[in-house]
Design an enzyme around this catalytic site. Structure first.
Site, PDB file in Angstrom:
ATOM      1  N   CYS A 144       0.900  -1.032  -0.263  1.00 38.69           N
ATOM      2  CA  CYS A 144       0.010  -0.067   0.017  1.00 38.69           C
ATOM      3  C   CYS A 144       0.950   1.378   0.190  1.00 38.69           C
ATOM      4  CB  CYS A 144      -1.082  -0.095   1.346  1.00 38.69           C
ATOM      5  SG  CYS A 144      -2.342   1.085   0.957  1.00 38.69           S
ATOM      6  N   ARG A 170      -7.756   2.480   0.956  1.00 40.80           N
ATOM      7  CA  ARG A 170      -7.119   4.102   0.428  1.00 40.80           C
ATOM      8  C   ARG A 170      -6.050   3.544  -0.473  1.00 40.80           C
ATOM      9  NH1 ARG A 170      -5.405   7.666   4.378  1.00 40.80           N
ATOM     10  NH2 ARG A 170      -5.240   9.052   2.851  1.00 40.80           N
ATOM     11  N   HIS A 185      -3.222  -5.017   1.433  1.00 41.64           N
ATOM     12  CA  HIS A 185      -2.716  -5.442   2.817  1.00 41.64           C
ATOM     13  C   HIS A 185      -2.685  -6.911   3.118  1.00 41.64           C
ATOM     14  CE1 HIS A 185      -2.479  -1.063   4.438  1.00 41.64           C
ATOM     15  NE2 HIS A 185      -3.593  -0.852   3.535  1.00 41.64           N
ATOM     16  N   GLU A 193      -0.826  -8.279   5.166  1.00 36.57           N
ATOM     17  CA  GLU A 193      -0.720  -8.619   6.506  1.00 36.57           C
ATOM     18  C   GLU A 193      -1.958  -8.901   7.548  1.00 36.57           C
ATOM     19  OE1 GLU A 193      -0.976  -4.067   6.002  1.00 36.57           O
ATOM     20  OE2 GLU A 193      -0.083  -5.857   4.921  1.00 36.57           O
TER      21      GLU A 193
END
Length: 200
Positions: free
Chosen positions: A79, A138, A178, A180
């Site tokens: 990101c 985002r 993401h 993670e």
């Protein structure tokens, strides 16, 4: 012993450390130049790219990190980390700089604001075992993949189908999403394998 750091200035630091350890890494937060010098690979986490840029300068990390990236340090950006690894940006603030390294043009906040966050399964080249569940918050996308970079994954469905969301160039890996946050450690395992290959 192969050590993978996570740039611990802002963003999803704890989650990346946990995912790296689950992949078998020795993982450590990086806030200082001496800590940066001690790692064999580095994760640039999601967060706010302009804030990470400013904090890297404040901590004296910006130029040392840029130099290590140019010198071949394996780095994985997710990101905001993708934005920081891009050679070119669209929608950047006037004073924003990146560490660079990947021959891509990235558009910040391309998928919209926080309320426009979404999840989608994406096929990612090099990651076995079927699609990766991707969480976009985002998120940026890759507007242009230059000749030195390799496209690894695209959005498959919806109005943004075909947008590039994962790329690699040599020892550098970047994704818009993401990994993670999903409990699926395959992207981190893929990066750990890259680190080990370059360390060898």
């Amino acid at each position: 012993m192969t050590v993978v750091g996570v740039l611990a200035l802002q963003g999803d630091v704890r989650e990346h450390l946990s995912a790296l350890r689950a992949a078998g890494c020795v993982a450590a937060p990086v806030r200082r130049v001496a800590e940066l010098a001690a790692v064999d690979g580095l994760v640039l986490p999601g967060g706010e790219s302009t804030t990470i840029d400013k904090l890297a300068r404040a901590f004296g990390l910006f130029e040392p990190l840029r130099d290590r990236i140019a010198g071949g340090l394996p780095v994985f950006g997710s990101c905001a980390g993708m934005i920081l690894l891009a050679d070119r940006l669209v929608g950047a603030t006037a004073d924003q700089e990146t560490f660079g390294g990947i021959d891509i043009t990235v558009r910040r906040n391309a998928f919209g604001r926080q309320v426009d966050s979404f999840e989608q399964d994406v096929e990612m080249d090099g990651v076995p075992g079927g699609p990766v569940h991707a969480v976009f918050i985002r998120a940026p996308w890759v507007e242009e993949v230059g000749p030195r970079a390799t496209l690894l994954a695209k959005i498959r469905t919806g109005p943004e189908a075909g947008r590039a969301v994962a790329v690699r160039q040599g020892s550098l890996l970047a994704v818009s999403f993401h990994p993670e946050l999903t409990g699926d450690g395959r992207v981190h395992a893929y990066f750990y394998q890259m680190v080990k290959e370059f360390a060898a």
